[in-house]
Design an enzyme around this catalytic site. Structure first.
Site, PDB file in Angstrom:
ATOM      1  N   PRO A 117       0.809  -1.217   0.000  1.00 26.52           N
ATOM      2  CA  PRO A 117       0.000   0.000   0.000  1.00 26.52           C
ATOM      3  C   PRO A 117       0.845   1.272   0.000  1.00 26.52           C
ATOM      4  O   PRO A 117       1.780   1.425   0.802  1.00 26.52           O
ATOM      5  CB  PRO A 117      -0.819  -0.126   1.281  1.00 26.52           C
ATOM      6  CG  PRO A 117      -0.976  -1.598   1.456  1.00 26.52           C
ATOM      7  CD  PRO A 117       0.332  -2.186   1.007  1.00 26.52           C
ATOM      8  N   CYS A 118       0.491   2.187  -0.913  1.00 28.09           N
ATOM      9  CA  CYS A 118       1.310   3.384  -1.105  1.00 28.09           C
ATOM     10  C   CYS A 118       0.755   4.615  -0.416  1.00 28.09           C
ATOM     11  O   CYS A 118       1.446   5.613  -0.291  1.00 28.09           O
ATOM     12  CB  CYS A 118       1.446   3.670  -2.608  1.00 28.09           C
ATOM     13  SG  CYS A 118      -0.103   4.141  -3.425  1.00 28.09           S
ATOM     14  N   GLN A 119      -0.505   4.572   0.034  1.00 27.60           N
ATOM     15  CA  GLN A 119      -1.115   5.788   0.585  1.00 27.60           C
ATOM     16  C   GLN A 119      -0.318   6.416   1.733  1.00 27.60           C
ATOM     17  O   GLN A 119      -0.238   7.646   1.820  1.00 27.60           O
ATOM     18  CB  GLN A 119      -2.555   5.494   1.034  1.00 27.60           C
ATOM     19  CG  GLN A 119      -3.520   5.243  -0.096  1.00 27.60           C
ATOM     20  CD  GLN A 119      -3.506   3.792  -0.552  1.00 27.60           C
ATOM     21  OE1 GLN A 119      -2.711   2.990  -0.085  1.00 27.60           O
ATOM     22  NE2 GLN A 119      -4.400   3.449  -1.462  1.00 27.60           N
TER      23      GLN A 119
END
Length: 396
Positions: free
Chosen positions: A77-79
């Protein structure tokens, strides 16, 4: 080590989403032997187009028992690391999921590892320096030669300026001829217009996200190739007037971008909001459809997106790795694992030799060589230059 002719390479996929990276590997001839994601809509789309996927939180799953695994792929996950997300970094629980990836690598010992994430991971600080240092150091400890690079997806035939960090680890001894990132693909027409001629009846072409009336009104005032800067000041809402009055403070934003048909599109984002993405069709008074943004992401027209809402479909497309980008790296890794000679003509730079400036897509790929952290006073040795990366505005 080489593979006999006809040997099908295997892939384990983590944080698979709707399957953008997986599709690229399938197109390159790999077999997906295990995949996982937590999002219900993304999993439904994955099953519709690729195959079975383990739905749920990877932290609650047992590491699968897979012998002789060829490649592990993950776009964790990049958020937490993106300015389009919350930018909480390692304080966000999702910001720790990269460690699950590394645990899987340590348990399964695949011959190669491919990790993808936003540029923000270069500047996020961890207990061991920067996050990129922690990830690469761990892979080196496990037994991999590690290379990474900031790439623009346009280099690999994706009609979209999408900056991503690609980390590749190849088990030491697997690639005796050496290893390099693939060369950029040249000669492709990447203009937005190539994604817009969608035949009637194409799946997801009628899926168009609904924006609020104010956003639709502002969008209608913006010419092809323009942005909010083309809207007369007196027609702007108060919050945008405040920004226009002090552009320097707000870092010269370029909201409400409507790309020209002859431009290359900007990053397709999961949120797909007018203020952080070019959501508008270049000539029609509407946002780009789900199929149009799927084309910008290089999904084929027969890849059907399903979900409980149009917003969910846009989100899974924006979160995906472009299949064409993934396929290029899948083919490169396939050659490495089969012992095909690698083009070594492209330059390398050692991580410890980098100066104090941001990494750019035009820079050579970087081979991680575990920079020392002792001070000069403690060790008597000079301290190698470390990266001093500034935070960047980017979309996830």
């Amino acid at each position: 080590m080489t593979y006999r002719e006809g040997r099908t390479l295997t892939v384990l996929s983590m944080f698979s989403g709707c399957g953008g990276m997986d599709l690229g590997f399938v197109q390159a001839g790999y077999e997906i032997v295990w995949a996982n994601d937590i999002d219900e809509d993304a999993c439904a789309t994955y099953r519709r187009n690729i195959g079975e996927i383990h739905e749920g939180d990877v932290r609650n799953l047992e590491v699968p028992n897979i012998d002789d695994l060829d490649v592990l792929i993950a776009g964790f996950p990049c958020q937490p690391f993106s300015n389009a997300g919350n930018r909480r970094g390692l304080e966000d629980p999702r910001g720790q999921l990269y460690r699950i990836c590394l645990e899987y690598v340590e348990r399964l010992h695949p011959k190669a590892v491919l990790l993808e994430n936003v540029r923000g991971i270069l500047s996020i600080r961890s207990e061991k320096g920067t996050l990129i240092e922690e990830i690469c150091s761990r892979l080196v400890d496990i037994g991999y030669e590690v290379h990474f690079k900031l790439v623009d997806a346009t280099e690999y035939g994706v009609p979209q300026h999408r900056l991503r960090v690609i980390i590749v680890g190849v088990k030491r001894g697997i690639a005796p001829s050496g290893f390099r990132f693939p060369r950029p693909i040249e000669g492709m027409d990447l203009r937005l217009r190539t994604c817009l001629d969608v035949p009637p009846g194409t799946p997801n072409q009628n899926d168009v996200i609904r924006l609020n009336p104010q956003a639709m009104y502002l969008g209608s005032l913006i010419p092809e190739g323009g942005s909010w800067k083309d809207v007369p000041y007196d027609l702007l809402p108060d919050r945008l007037k405040r920004i226009r009055n002090n552009m320097r403070r707000y870092r010269w934003p370029n909201f409400y971008r409507r790309y020209h048909r002859d431009e290359i599109a900007g990053t397709v984002t999961a949120a797909f909001k007018p203020e952080n993405a070019g959501v508008w069709h270049p000539t029609e008074n509407r946002p780009l459809s789900a199929r149009e943004i799927a084309r910008i992401q290089t999904f084929p027209d027969d890849f059907v997106f399903v979900g409980r809402s149009v917003k969910a479909i846009y989100s899974m497309i924006g979160n995906a790795v472009p299949p064409r980008l993934a396929r290029t790296f899948a083919e490169m890794l396939g050659n490495v694992l089969r012992g095909v000679p690698v083009d070594l003509g492209r330059p390398l730079v050692a991580y410890s030799q980098l100066g104090k400036r941001p990494i750019r897509p035009s820079d050579p790929e970087i081979v991680f060589d575990r920079p020392r952290r002792e001070s000069t006073e403690e060790s008597g040795r000079p301290v190698p230059h470390q990266l001093d990366l500034f935070e960047v505005t980017e979309a996830c």
